[in-house]
Design a protein around this motif. Sequence first.
Motif, PDB file in Angstrom:
ATOM      1  N   ILE A  26     -50.069  25.391   3.451  1.00 50.65           N
ATOM      2  CA  ILE A  26     -50.706  26.395   4.310  1.00 50.65           C
ATOM      3  C   ILE A  26     -51.208  27.555   3.471  1.00 50.65           C
ATOM      4  O   ILE A  26     -52.315  28.071   3.685  1.00 50.65           O
ATOM      5  N   GLU A  27     -50.415  27.962   2.477  1.00 52.94           N
ATOM      6  CA  GLU A  27     -50.822  29.069   1.598  1.00 52.94           C
ATOM      7  C   GLU A  27     -52.084  28.708   0.822  1.00 52.94           C
ATOM      8  O   GLU A  27     -53.030  29.506   0.747  1.00 52.94           O
ATOM      9  N   VAL A  28     -52.138  27.508   0.264  1.00 54.29           N
ATOM     10  CA  VAL A  28     -53.289  27.086  -0.534  1.00 54.29           C
ATOM     11  C   VAL A  28     -54.539  26.981   0.338  1.00 54.29           C
ATOM     12  O   VAL A  28     -55.615  27.470  -0.042  1.00 54.29           O
ATOM     13  N   VAL A  29     -54.403  26.359   1.516  1.00 49.21           N
ATOM     14  CA  VAL A  29     -55.548  26.210   2.413  1.00 49.21           C
ATOM     15  C   VAL A  29     -56.063  27.580   2.857  1.00 49.21           C
ATOM     16  O   VAL A  29     -57.279  27.820   2.899  1.00 49.21           O
ATOM     17  N   SER A  30     -55.137  28.482   3.153  1.00 53.17           N
ATOM     18  CA  SER A  30     -55.543  29.829   3.577  1.00 53.17           C
ATOM     19  C   SER A  30     -56.301  30.544   2.482  1.00 53.17           C
ATOM     20  O   SER A  30     -57.347  31.158   2.735  1.00 53.17           O
ATOM     21  N   VAL A  31     -55.803  30.464   1.256  1.00 51.63           N
ATOM     22  CA  VAL A  31     -56.460  31.145   0.138  1.00 51.63           C
ATOM     23  C   VAL A  31     -57.842  30.548  -0.112  1.00 51.63           C
ATOM     24  O   VAL A  31     -58.796  31.278  -0.403  1.00 51.63           O
ATOM     25  N   VAL A  32     -57.970  29.238  -0.003  1.00 51.91           N
ATOM     26  CA  VAL A  32     -59.274  28.589  -0.186  1.00 51.91           C
ATOM     27  C   VAL A  32     -60.269  29.093   0.864  1.00 51.91           C
ATOM     28  O   VAL A  32     -61.424  29.432   0.539  1.00 51.91           O
ATOM     29  N   LEU A  33     -59.816  29.173   2.115  1.00 50.20           N
ATOM     30  CA  LEU A  33     -60.694  29.663   3.184  1.00 50.20           C
ATOM     31  C   LEU A  33     -61.052  31.134   2.969  1.00 50.20           C
ATOM     32  O   LEU A  33     -62.210  31.531   3.146  1.00 50.20           O
ATOM     33  N   PHE A  34     -60.063  31.936   2.574  1.00 48.42           N
ATOM     34  CA  PHE A  34     -60.330  33.352   2.311  1.00 48.42           C
ATOM     35  C   PHE A  34     -61.294  33.519   1.138  1.00 48.42           C
ATOM     36  O   PHE A  34     -62.135  34.425   1.135  1.00 48.42           O
ATOM     37  N   THR A  35     -61.170  32.638   0.138  1.00 50.19           N
ATOM     38  CA  THR A  35     -62.051  32.711  -1.032  1.00 50.19           C
ATOM     39  C   THR A  35     -63.490  32.368  -0.645  1.00 50.19           C
ATOM     40  O   THR A  35     -64.438  33.059  -1.051  1.00 50.19           O
ATOM     41  N   LEU A  36     -63.650  31.296   0.128  1.00 48.53           N
ATOM     42  CA  LEU A  36     -64.991  30.920   0.592  1.00 48.53           C
ATOM     43  C   LEU A  36     -65.597  32.040   1.437  1.00 48.53           C
ATOM     44  O   LEU A  36     -66.792  32.358   1.303  1.00 48.53           O
ATOM     45  N   GLU A  37     -64.780  32.627   2.299  1.00 46.59           N
ATOM     46  CA  GLU A  37     -65.263  33.738   3.126  1.00 46.59           C
ATOM     47  C   GLU A  37     -65.726  34.898   2.251  1.00 46.59           C
ATOM     48  O   GLU A  37     -66.796  35.482   2.489  1.00 46.59           O
ATOM     49  N   TYR A  38     -64.932  35.230   1.229  1.00 44.84           N
ATOM     50  CA  TYR A  38     -65.259  36.357   0.348  1.00 44.84           C
ATOM     51  C   TYR A  38     -66.560  36.099  -0.408  1.00 44.84           C
ATOM     52  O   TYR A  38     -67.429  36.974  -0.483  1.00 44.84           O
ATOM     53  N   ILE A  39     -66.720  34.894  -0.934  1.00 37.02           N
ATOM     54  CA  ILE A  39     -67.938  34.555  -1.679  1.00 37.02           C
ATOM     55  C   ILE A  39     -69.164  34.589  -0.767  1.00 37.02           C
ATOM     56  O   ILE A  39     -70.226  35.122  -1.132  1.00 37.02           O
ATOM     57  N   LEU A  40     -69.029  34.033   0.439  1.00 40.34           N
ATOM     58  CA  LEU A  40     -70.145  34.021   1.379  1.00 40.34           C
ATOM     59  C   LEU A  40     -70.511  35.428   1.837  1.00 40.34           C
ATOM     60  O   LEU A  40     -71.695  35.730   2.058  1.00 40.34           O
ATOM     61  N   ARG A  41     -69.514  36.277   1.999  1.00 42.23           N
ATOM     62  CA  ARG A  41     -69.802  37.658   2.397  1.00 42.23           C
ATOM     63  C   ARG A  41     -70.583  38.385   1.305  1.00 42.23           C
ATOM     64  O   ARG A  41     -71.495  39.170   1.596  1.00 42.23           O
ATOM     65  N   ILE A  42     -70.193  38.158   0.049  1.00 38.20           N
ATOM     66  CA  ILE A  42     -70.928  38.784  -1.059  1.00 38.20           C
ATOM     67  C   ILE A  42     -72.361  38.278  -1.092  1.00 38.20           C
ATOM     68  O   ILE A  42     -73.313  39.055  -1.231  1.00 38.20           O
ATOM     69  N   TRP A  43     -72.529  36.963  -0.971  1.00 41.61           N
ATOM     70  CA  TRP A  43     -73.873  36.370  -1.035  1.00 41.61           C
ATOM     71  C   TRP A  43     -74.740  36.835   0.137  1.00 41.61           C
ATOM     72  O   TRP A  43     -75.903  37.219  -0.047  1.00 41.61           O
ATOM     73  N   SER A  44     -74.190  36.823   1.346  1.00 43.90           N
ATOM     74  CA  SER A  44     -74.991  37.152   2.527  1.00 43.90           C
ATOM     75  C   SER A  44     -75.162  38.648   2.738  1.00 43.90           C
ATOM     76  O   SER A  44     -75.998  39.057   3.547  1.00 43.90           O
ATOM     77  N   SER A  45     -74.389  39.478   2.025  1.00 43.31           N
ATOM     78  CA  SER A  45     -74.526  40.929   2.198  1.00 43.31           C
ATOM     79  C   SER A  45     -75.908  41.426   1.784  1.00 43.31           C
ATOM     80  O   SER A  45     -76.328  42.506   2.179  1.00 43.31           O
ATOM     81  N   ALA A  46     -76.626  40.610   0.986  1.00 44.73           N
ATOM     82  CA  ALA A  46     -77.997  40.978   0.610  1.00 44.73           C
ATOM     83  C   ALA A  46     -78.923  40.991   1.813  1.00 44.73           C
ATOM     84  O   ALA A  46     -79.992  41.609   1.773  1.00 44.73           O
ATOM     85  N   ALA A  47     -78.526  40.318   2.900  1.00 40.33           N
ATOM     86  CA  ALA A  47     -79.349  40.268   4.114  1.00 40.33           C
ATOM     87  C   ALA A  47     -78.921  41.309   5.135  1.00 40.33           C
ATOM     88  O   ALA A  47     -79.379  41.277   6.277  1.00 40.33           O
ATOM     89  N   ALA A  48     -78.046  42.236   4.734  1.00 44.44           N
ATOM     90  CA  ALA A  48     -77.571  43.266   5.659  1.00 44.44           C
ATOM     91  C   ALA A  48     -78.729  44.132   6.138  1.00 44.44           C
ATOM     92  O   ALA A  48     -79.539  44.583   5.327  1.00 44.44           O
ATOM     93  N   PRO A  49     -78.837  44.368   7.448  1.00 40.80           N
ATOM     94  CA  PRO A  49     -79.918  45.233   7.950  1.00 40.80           C
ATOM     95  C   PRO A  49     -79.644  46.684   7.595  1.00 40.80           C
ATOM     96  O   PRO A  49     -78.505  47.061   7.310  1.00 40.80           O
ATOM     97  N   PRO A  50     -80.655  47.543   7.629  1.00 42.89           N
ATOM     98  CA  PRO A  50     -80.464  48.957   7.281  1.00 42.89           C
ATOM     99  C   PRO A  50     -79.397  49.653   8.113  1.00 42.89           C
ATOM    100  O   PRO A  50     -78.659  50.486   7.621  1.00 42.89           O
ATOM    101  N   LEU A  51     -79.278  49.286   9.403  1.00 41.15           N
ATOM    102  CA  LEU A  51     -78.309  49.940  10.279  1.00 41.15           C
ATOM    103  C   LEU A  51     -76.879  49.647   9.864  1.00 41.15           C
ATOM    104  O   LEU A  51     -75.961  50.361  10.242  1.00 41.15           O
ATOM    105  N   ALA A  52     -76.666  48.560   9.106  1.00 40.62           N
ATOM    106  CA  ALA A  52     -75.317  48.211   8.684  1.00 40.62           C
ATOM    107  C   ALA A  52     -74.877  48.993   7.464  1.00 40.62           C
ATOM    108  O   ALA A  52     -73.754  48.903   7.027  1.00 40.62           O
ATOM    109  N   LEU A  53     -75.800  49.756   6.885  1.00 39.46           N
ATOM    110  CA  LEU A  53     -75.489  50.529   5.682  1.00 39.46           C
ATOM    111  C   LEU A  53     -75.100  51.944   6.055  1.00 39.46           C
ATOM    112  O   LEU A  53     -75.318  52.408   7.167  1.00 39.46           O
TER     113      LEU A  53
END
Length: 318
Positions: free
Chosen positions: A61-88
């Motif tokens: 459970i710990e390993v699966v959770s960390v893998v999911l959290f890692t994917l989430e973190y990477i995707l958030r960094i990648w997709s943050s480039a598409a943040a609209p002006p109001l989100a800043l």
Amino acid sequence: MSLQTTCYNILASYKDAQSHHKASKYFDVILVTVIVINIATMMLSTVPGTSSQWGTELHIIEVVSVVLFTLEYILRIWSSAAAPPLALASSKDVQLHTPWQKRWYYLKSPMALIDLLAILPFYLSMFVTLDLRILRVFRVLRILKLGRYSRSMQTLITVIRSESHSLVAALSVLMLFTVIAATCIYYIEHTAQPEAFSSIPASLWWAVATLTTVGYGDIVPITPGGKIFGGLITILGICFYALPAGILSSSFTAQMQLKRDRFKETVRTALEDGKFSDHDANHLERMRALLDLDEEEARLIIRLLQHHHKNDSREKDS
């Protein structure tokens, strides 16, 4: 809509997402469930006998959770480039933002740092020898990830940020008063109790316990002067230690009132044309959710403003 923008809206809280609201809501539910399971697993691992009996399952459970959290973190960094002006944060930042600047802006945000701390200890343990107790302490920080989905938590963070100067001033006064109390009780009680009040730093424990009116009773003054001083400090502690609570409560109330005022302005705007369409109702419901207002309170505000609008219309007609 690009894949990056789609990813950004899905990862955003469904109340903040500009599109793909259903997918964003499902993602929020899944991630919150993973966080809760991960925290429950961490707590169960401290129960005697559980680690030896269910060690493998808990580790999976710990390993699966960390893998999911890692994917989430990477995707958030990648997709943050598409943040609209109001989100800043500010218009000044918006004008300067390139995709990589937006990503750097996200990486510096409190929630991004929490996301990083949630996964970093797991990977550090693979390369660096660390005390497992330290890793367990960092694991509990994952519960702070729930703050992304709690409007109340976000309001509290806003309150702390806006009142930071007042809180620092109040805490500085408390620290100064605590040191003064510890110094005075040391000179009053040291002769009678050289072990309990062996030094001013040791007396700080009594000062904190007394000023906060906790009074554990493990260290108490026994001389008449010490008892009188202790009673005075207890009374003063009620006044001084209430300062931060008063600052936070008043600011929190002000923030909630500001949300109500914004909702009222939105309702007044919807009633300007004299009609209250389904589109207006949907828009107000979305605003209510964004402002985290109670449904009954929102309905009451709408009814009152509708009543006032009808009365004003009648007066104009007459």
